[in-house]
Design an enzyme around this catalytic site. Structure first.
Site, PDB file in Angstrom:
ATOM      1  N   CYS A   1      -5.138  -1.086   0.517  1.00  0.00           N
ATOM      2  CA  CYS A   1      -4.344  -0.543  -0.592  1.00  0.00           C
ATOM      3  C   CYS A   1      -5.018  -0.891  -1.907  1.00  0.00           C
ATOM      4  CB  CYS A   1      -2.934  -1.134  -0.534  1.00  0.00           C
ATOM      5  SG  CYS A   1      -1.828  -0.519  -1.811  1.00  0.00           S
TER       6      CYS A   1
ATOM      7  N   HIS B   1       2.731   5.034   4.255  1.00  0.00           N
ATOM      8  CA  HIS B   1       2.223   3.964   3.387  1.00  0.00           C
ATOM      9  C   HIS B   1       2.650   4.215   1.941  1.00  0.00           C
ATOM     10  CE1 HIS B   1      -1.030   1.071   2.031  1.00  0.00           C
ATOM     11  NE2 HIS B   1      -0.807   1.764   0.925  1.00  0.00           N
ATOM     12  N   GLU B   2       2.450   5.442   1.456  1.00  0.00           N
ATOM     13  CA  GLU B   2       2.803   5.772   0.068  1.00  0.00           C
ATOM     14  C   GLU B   2       4.317   5.780  -0.129  1.00  0.00           C
ATOM     15  OE1 GLU B   2       0.511   5.441  -2.012  1.00  0.00           O
ATOM     16  OE2 GLU B   2      -1.131   5.611  -0.577  1.00  0.00           O
TER      17      GLU B   2
ATOM     18  N   HIS C   1       5.733   2.442  -0.883  1.00  0.00           N
ATOM     19  CA  HIS C   1       5.590   2.018  -2.285  1.00  0.00           C
ATOM     20  C   HIS C   1       6.816   2.407  -3.105  1.00  0.00           C
ATOM     21  CE1 HIS C   1       1.623   0.260  -2.644  1.00  0.00           C
ATOM     22  NE2 HIS C   1       1.087   1.252  -1.967  1.00  0.00           N
TER      23      HIS C   1
END
Length: 184
Positions: free
Chosen positions: A99, A141-142, A145
């Site tokens: 990341c 993954h995004e 966030h």
């Protein structure tokens, strides 16, 4: 009138903005469209395949992904997702992740191998997309966030112990949480 996209600052591990649940986007206006261009530009300049608004210090539910892009000349096909929601997930896969907000740390993470994700595109249309394999992992993954979750939070006990020292070092180095300046 829109300007050329600019490179945004990247916020790193230790910055509080990375731990917040990002706010829903209420309106798609010129400011948001310009931000989407800046976010996309920054993702490519930092050699990423995805980037979430909180990583640039903007606590809004916006991500951009381009899982098929690489430096070897693949065509750029960025996809901006506004207010994405993972509607369903299936299967399991484990891939190495890194990341831009947790520089220098890579680890294997377990995620769903297939997902359905709904999102609003830049024209204001709500869409549903089914993804599997690497593209599904990138979106998960995004999406994390946007909920204040980093990939290192998903590591098992032993893997977390292996990166603990590096994480403490990143926290110490983060000056106001930002240590990758946006410079073209």
């Amino acid at each position: 009138m829109s300007r050329s996209p600019k490179l945004l600052d990247i916020h790193v591990y230790g910055d509080d903005v990375l731990r917040l649940r990002a706010a829903e986007v209420e309106t798609i206006d010129d400011e948001l469209l310009q931000f989407a261009k800046d976010l996309t530009h920054t993702m490519y300049k930092r050699d990423g395949v995805g980037l979430a608004a909180p990583q640039t210090g903007v606590s809004k539910r916006v991500i951009v992904v381009d899982p098929h892009w690489s430096k070897e000349g693949a065509k750029r096909e960025p996809l901006v997702m506004i207010n994405p929601e993972i509607e369903s997930s299936d299967g399991e896969t484990e891939m190495e992740e890194g990341c831009i907000s947790v520089p220098g740390i890579y680890a294997r993470v377990q995620r769903a191998s297939a997902i359905s994700v709904s999102f609003t595109d830049l024209s204001g249309e709500r869409r549903l997309m089914k993804l599997s394999g690497y593209p599904a992992v990138v979106v998960q993954h995004e999406h994390d966030h946007l909920n204040g979750i980093l990939f290192v939070d998903r590591l098992g006990t032993i893997a977390k112990l292996k990166v603990k020292r590096k994480l403490k070092e990143l926290e110490r180095k983060a000056v106001n949480g930002v240590n990758l300046r946006g410079e073209d």
